[in-house]
Enzyme design. Structure first.
Site, PDB file in Angstrom:
ATOM      1  N   LYS A 173       0.892  -1.331   0.042  1.00  0.00           N
ATOM      2  CA  LYS A 173       0.150  -0.179   0.027  1.00  0.00           C
ATOM      3  C   LYS A 173       0.871   1.385  -0.008  1.00  0.00           C
ATOM      4  CE  LYS A 173      -1.692  -1.848   3.588  1.00  0.00           C
ATOM      5  NZ  LYS A 173      -2.617  -1.839   5.030  1.00  0.00           N
ATOM      6  N   THR A 204      -7.732   8.872   9.501  1.00  0.00           N
ATOM      7  CA  THR A 204      -7.433   7.764   8.872  1.00  0.00           C
ATOM      8  C   THR A 204      -7.373   6.609   9.748  1.00  0.00           C
ATOM      9  OG1 THR A 204      -5.219   8.740   8.591  1.00  0.00           O
ATOM     10  CG2 THR A 204      -6.691   9.234   6.670  1.00  0.00           C
ATOM     11  N   GLY A 206      -7.725   3.393  11.120  1.00  0.00           N
ATOM     12  CA  GLY A 206      -8.263   2.183  11.063  1.00  0.00           C
ATOM     13  C   GLY A 206      -8.190   1.830   9.541  1.00  0.00           C
ATOM     14  N   THR A 207      -7.312   2.676   8.689  1.00  0.00           N
ATOM     15  CA  THR A 207      -7.293   2.453   7.288  1.00  0.00           C
ATOM     16  C   THR A 207      -6.910   0.977   6.998  1.00  0.00           C
ATOM     17  OG1 THR A 207      -5.436   3.592   7.066  1.00  0.00           O
ATOM     18  CG2 THR A 207      -7.418   4.505   6.574  1.00  0.00           C
ATOM     19  N   GLY A 208      -5.819   0.571   7.703  1.00  0.00           N
ATOM     20  CA  GLY A 208      -4.868  -0.691   7.320  1.00  0.00           C
ATOM     21  C   GLY A 208      -6.038  -1.932   7.565  1.00  0.00           C
ATOM     22  N   CYS A 209      -6.576  -1.874   8.838  1.00  0.00           N
ATOM     23  CA  CYS A 209      -7.520  -3.039   9.015  1.00  0.00           C
ATOM     24  C   CYS A 209      -8.749  -3.119   8.237  1.00  0.00           C
ATOM     25  CB  CYS A 209      -8.053  -2.686  10.449  1.00  0.00           C
ATOM     26  SG  CYS A 209      -6.743  -2.619  11.757  1.00  0.00           S
TER      27      CYS A 209
END
Length: 263
Positions: A173, A204, A206-209
């Site tokens: 990412k 932003t 929690g974007t990865g989860c």
């Protein structure tokens, strides 16, 4: 109904971790189950405490879900220690989980560590080889591969190295880089770029989860890996676009943006 399970730590603020995973599953029409690995005192500003759950309890949670409900996909998140990585890898391998999304969570949005340094090698050698897809951001890709990721070619080389660890696919990412938010997918044969605009927001959390969970939801629904990643990219882009200020730090993305009445 498709079933997806998250194996991850909690976020008492609700913007990341298991809470974000379950919101994502629900928003995308997938039944969500969970196996908790750790309890964190976490909000939009910091992680102030972490309590790792006992190894046998983590294994029992996975067994309870898989043996009764069954799962079509599993997503891993915060695993914290090498012992937790080991038990999660053992249980997922024992149950023959094929649609495994490994989000190698290492650092919280606040900058607090969520994976001990000694556990990184366990992620590389035990969990990544089981993965249908691994979803690192740039700092996580650097840690996994031991190389700097600064250019487009660096991203490609990092992707190659992660495939070399045994994963069937990877998406590196690009949110930490300059310019458009471009994520690079690689399945050992083909590179595919997914690009979106950037938004002027600090919300932003929690974007990865959310991205990894949306990918797992797509796999649970029978989508190909690249189709699942495309769904995840679109979903998390709109979740960021519609994010909102909550708390004093990085507010959460909006998991239910499709249902939000903007009038």
């Amino acid at each position: 109904m498709p079933v997806a399970m998250t194996v991850a730590g909690s976020d008492s603020g609700g913007g990341a971790g298991v809470q974000a995973d379950l919101k994502t599953f629900a928003a995308l029409g997938v039944y969500g189950a969970s196996a908790l690995t750790a309890i964190t005192a976490q909000n939009t500003v910091a992680v102030t405490a972490v309590h790792e759950l006992p190894i046998d309890l983590i294994a029992a949670q996975i067994e309870a879900v898989v043996s009764d409900i069954g799962v079509d996909a599993v997503k891993t998140g915060m695993l914290s220690s090498s012992e937790i990585v080991e038990v999660v890898a053992r249980e997922l391998d024992r149950h023959g989980i094929k649609n495994l999304v490994v989000d190698p969570v290492m650092i919280a949005k606040s900058g607090d560590p969520l994976l001990r340094q000694e556990a990184v090698d366990s992620v590389r050698t035990l969990l990544v080889p089981l993965a249908c897809i691994v979803t690192p951001n740039v700092p996580e890709a650097e840690t996994l591969t031991g190389m700097k990721v600064e250019t487009d070619e660096d991203m490609r080389e990092a992707a190659r190295r992660i495939i070399g660890m045994g994963a069937r696919a990877v998406v590196v990412k690009g949110g930490h880089r300059e310019g458009p938010a471009t994520d690079l997918f690689y399945d050992g044969t083909e590179f595919v770029e997914f690009t979106s605009d950037r938004f002027d927001t600090v919300n932003t959390h929690g974007t990865g989860c959310t991205f990894a969970s949306a990918t797992a939801a797509g796999l649970a629904q029978g989508k190909s890996v690249v189709e699942a990643v495309a769904q995840a990219k679109e979903y998390v882009t709109e979740a960021i676009r519609n994010s909102y200020p909550l708390g004093q730090g990085h507010g959460p993305v909006h998991h239910f943006w499709q249902l939000w009445d903007k009038s």
